[in-house]
Design a protein around this motif. Structure first.
Motif, mmCIF file in Angstrom:
data_model
loop_
_atom_site.group_PDB
_atom_site.id
_atom_site.type_symbol
_atom_site.label_atom_id
_atom_site.label_comp_id
_atom_site.label_asym_id
_atom_site.label_seq_id
_atom_site.Cartn_x
_atom_site.Cartn_y
_atom_site.Cartn_z
ATOM 1 N N ASP A 18 130.594 6.625 -58.888
ATOM 2 C CA ASP A 18 131.810 7.063 -58.721
ATOM 3 C C ASP A 18 132.264 6.876 -57.031
ATOM 4 O OD1 ASP A 18 132.089 7.887 -61.253
ATOM 5 O OD2 ASP A 18 131.794 10.070 -60.675
ATOM 6 N N TYR A 19 131.150 6.985 -56.189
ATOM 7 C CA TYR A 19 131.523 6.836 -54.716
ATOM 8 C C TYR A 19 131.740 5.298 -54.566
ATOM 9 C CZ TYR A 19 130.699 6.657 -49.665
ATOM 10 O OH TYR A 19 130.812 6.657 -48.405
ATOM 11 N N GLU A 20 130.974 4.336 -54.877
ATOM 12 C CA GLU A 20 131.044 2.951 -54.855
ATOM 13 C C GLU A 20 132.156 2.508 -55.532
ATOM 14 O OE1 GLU A 20 127.411 1.245 -56.564
ATOM 15 O OE2 GLU A 20 126.247 1.870 -54.997
ATOM 16 N N LYS A 21 132.627 2.932 -56.484
ATOM 17 C CA LYS A 21 133.979 2.633 -57.187
ATOM 18 C C LYS A 21 135.134 3.078 -56.214
ATOM 19 C CE LYS A 21 137.064 2.966 -61.240
ATOM 20 N NZ LYS A 21 137.172 3.773 -62.571
ATOM 21 N N LYS A 22 135.130 4.147 -55.785
ATOM 22 C CA LYS A 22 136.159 4.724 -54.833
ATOM 23 C C LYS A 22 136.047 3.865 -53.508
ATOM 24 C CE LYS A 22 137.544 8.761 -52.525
ATOM 25 N NZ LYS A 22 137.346 10.203 -52.487
ATOM 26 N N ILE A 23 134.947 3.410 -52.887
ATOM 27 C CA ILE A 23 134.928 2.537 -51.787
ATOM 28 C C ILE A 23 135.356 1.091 -52.278
ATOM 29 C CG2 ILE A 23 133.407 1.373 -50.340
ATOM 30 C CD1 ILE A 23 133.848 4.232 -49.516
ATOM 31 N N LEU A 24 135.078 0.765 -53.228
ATOM 32 C CA LEU A 24 135.597 -0.469 -53.554
ATOM 33 C C LEU A 24 137.149 -0.593 -53.847
ATOM 34 C CD1 LEU A 24 132.915 -1.921 -56.215
ATOM 35 C CD2 LEU A 24 133.489 -2.979 -53.794
ATOM 36 N N THR A 25 137.599 0.441 -54.686
ATOM 37 C CA THR A 25 139.159 0.431 -54.632
ATOM 38 C C THR A 25 139.792 0.479 -53.243
ATOM 39 O OG1 THR A 25 138.458 1.490 -56.750
ATOM 40 C CG2 THR A 25 140.764 1.873 -55.682
ATOM 41 N N ASP B 58 142.919 -2.198 -49.262
ATOM 42 C CA ASP B 58 143.093 -2.587 -47.779
ATOM 43 C C ASP B 58 143.131 -4.170 -47.891
ATOM 44 O OD1 ASP B 58 142.550 -0.257 -46.606
ATOM 45 O OD2 ASP B 58 140.508 -0.434 -46.195
ATOM 46 N N ASP B 59 142.310 -4.918 -48.438
ATOM 47 C CA ASP B 59 142.690 -6.367 -48.507
ATOM 48 C C ASP B 59 143.816 -6.906 -49.232
ATOM 49 O OD1 ASP B 59 140.114 -6.591 -47.701
ATOM 50 O OD2 ASP B 59 139.149 -6.989 -49.770
ATOM 51 N N VAL B 60 144.313 -6.204 -49.994
ATOM 52 C CA VAL B 60 145.748 -6.655 -50.739
ATOM 53 C C VAL B 60 146.951 -6.200 -49.628
ATOM 54 C CG1 VAL B 60 147.384 -6.049 -52.310
ATOM 55 C CG2 VAL B 60 145.165 -6.440 -53.070
ATOM 56 N N TYR B 61 146.474 -5.203 -48.867
ATOM 57 C CA TYR B 61 147.849 -4.561 -47.871
ATOM 58 C C TYR B 61 147.673 -5.630 -46.743
ATOM 59 C CZ TYR B 61 149.933 -1.754 -44.486
ATOM 60 O OH TYR B 61 150.803 -1.308 -43.430
ATOM 61 N N VAL B 62 146.622 -6.118 -46.127
ATOM 62 C CA VAL B 62 146.451 -6.988 -45.119
ATOM 63 C C VAL B 62 147.135 -8.189 -45.565
ATOM 64 C CG1 VAL B 62 144.800 -8.359 -43.870
ATOM 65 C CG2 VAL B 62 144.558 -5.983 -43.906
ATOM 66 N N GLU B 63 146.752 -9.043 -46.783
ATOM 67 C CA GLU B 63 147.131 -10.164 -46.998
ATOM 68 C C GLU B 63 148.791 -10.201 -47.402
ATOM 69 O OE1 GLU B 63 145.707 -12.952 -47.244
ATOM 70 O OE2 GLU B 63 144.005 -11.998 -46.717
ATOM 71 N N LEU B 64 149.227 -9.227 -47.917
ATOM 72 C CA LEU B 64 150.823 -8.921 -48.437
ATOM 73 C C LEU B 64 151.477 -8.706 -46.934
ATOM 74 C CD1 LEU B 64 151.208 -6.665 -51.411
ATOM 75 C CD2 LEU B 64 151.700 -9.162 -51.129
ATOM 76 N N THR B 65 151.063 -8.046 -46.020
ATOM 77 C CA THR B 65 151.591 -7.877 -44.977
ATOM 78 C C THR B 65 151.623 -8.994 -43.962
ATOM 79 O OG1 THR B 65 150.850 -5.601 -44.575
ATOM 80 C CG2 THR B 65 151.522 -6.470 -42.666
ATOM 81 N N ALA B 66 150.624 -9.934 -44.111
ATOM 82 C CA ALA B 66 150.517 -11.184 -43.410
ATOM 83 C C ALA B 66 151.600 -12.254 -43.982
ATOM 84 C CB ALA B 66 149.366 -11.975 -43.568
ATOM 85 N N MET B 67 151.749 -12.105 -45.488
ATOM 86 C CA MET B 67 152.634 -12.968 -46.173
ATOM 87 C C MET B 67 153.985 -12.815 -45.608
ATOM 88 S SD MET B 67 151.529 -13.139 -49.757
ATOM 89 C CE MET B 67 149.708 -13.442 -50.522
ATOM 90 N N GLY B 68 154.408 -11.415 -45.645
ATOM 91 C CA GLY B 68 155.635 -10.805 -45.038
ATOM 92 C C GLY B 68 156.136 -11.487 -43.818
ATOM 93 N N LEU B 69 155.250 -11.127 -42.933
ATOM 94 C CA LEU B 69 155.470 -11.852 -41.460
ATOM 95 C C LEU B 69 155.465 -13.298 -41.465
ATOM 96 C CD1 LEU B 69 155.318 -10.841 -38.604
ATOM 97 C CD2 LEU B 69 152.772 -11.252 -38.515
ATOM 98 N N LYS B 70 154.705 -13.812 -42.098
ATOM 99 C CA LYS B 70 154.857 -15.356 -42.216
ATOM 100 C C LYS B 70 156.152 -15.929 -42.540
ATOM 101 C CE LYS B 70 153.214 -19.572 -42.149
ATOM 102 N NZ LYS B 70 153.318 -20.427 -41.209
ATOM 103 N N ILE B 71 156.916 -15.218 -43.880
ATOM 104 C CA ILE B 71 158.078 -15.542 -44.238
ATOM 105 C C ILE B 71 159.065 -15.190 -43.235
ATOM 106 C CG2 ILE B 71 159.672 -14.815 -45.790
ATOM 107 C CD1 ILE B 71 157.531 -14.631 -47.888
ATOM 108 N N LEU B 72 159.028 -14.074 -42.534
ATOM 109 C CA LEU B 72 159.968 -13.603 -41.623
ATOM 110 C C LEU B 72 159.851 -14.604 -40.347
ATOM 111 C CD1 LEU B 72 160.096 -9.759 -41.567
ATOM 112 C CD2 LEU B 72 161.610 -11.441 -42.374
ATOM 113 N N THR B 73 158.895 -15.306 -40.209
ATOM 114 C CA THR B 73 158.461 -15.925 -39.079
ATOM 115 C C THR B 73 159.165 -17.402 -39.443
ATOM 116 O OG1 THR B 73 156.550 -15.246 -38.393
ATOM 117 C CG2 THR B 73 156.798 -17.348 -37.709
#
Length: 108
Positions: A5-12, A17-32
């Protein structure tokens, strides 16, 4: 069972985090791209007027996806670790020696 359960929570959280970073970077790239389009063609040009609306709509959709992500991830996930402040910038209240009163309604 607790370790799984702990490992599943960490992976989630890591996935969030990964999706957040990628989507934020995409949004910034589009505005740029929108800003670069304005510098290249000028804000009054037809290409800018055409594509500016589409680029802003894409950035808005990404922001909407980020909001969905914040609701879909675990409740104790606070967003990407990149944006978490570790320093508190609020001073402790000063001790007063006089009578206590507020600046609100004083009666009458």
């Amino acid at each position: 069972m607790g370790t799984a359960d702990y490992e599943k929570k960490i992976l989630t959280k890591s996935f969030c985090d990964d999706v957040y970073v990628e989507l934020t970077a995409m949004g910034l790239k589009i505005l740029t791209m929108k800003d670069e389009l304005a510098m290249t063609y000028g804000e009054e040009s037809e290409p800018f007027k055409t594509y500016q609306r589409h680029l802003v709509e894409l950035a808005d959709q990404i922001e909407w996806r980020l909001q969905i992500l914040s609701h879909a991830c675990p409740s104790d996930w606070k967003g990407s670790q990149e944006k978490v402040e570790s320093v508190v910038s609020v001073r402790a209240p000063e001790a007063t020696t006089g009578p206590e009163f507020s600046g609100g309604y004083l009666g009458g």
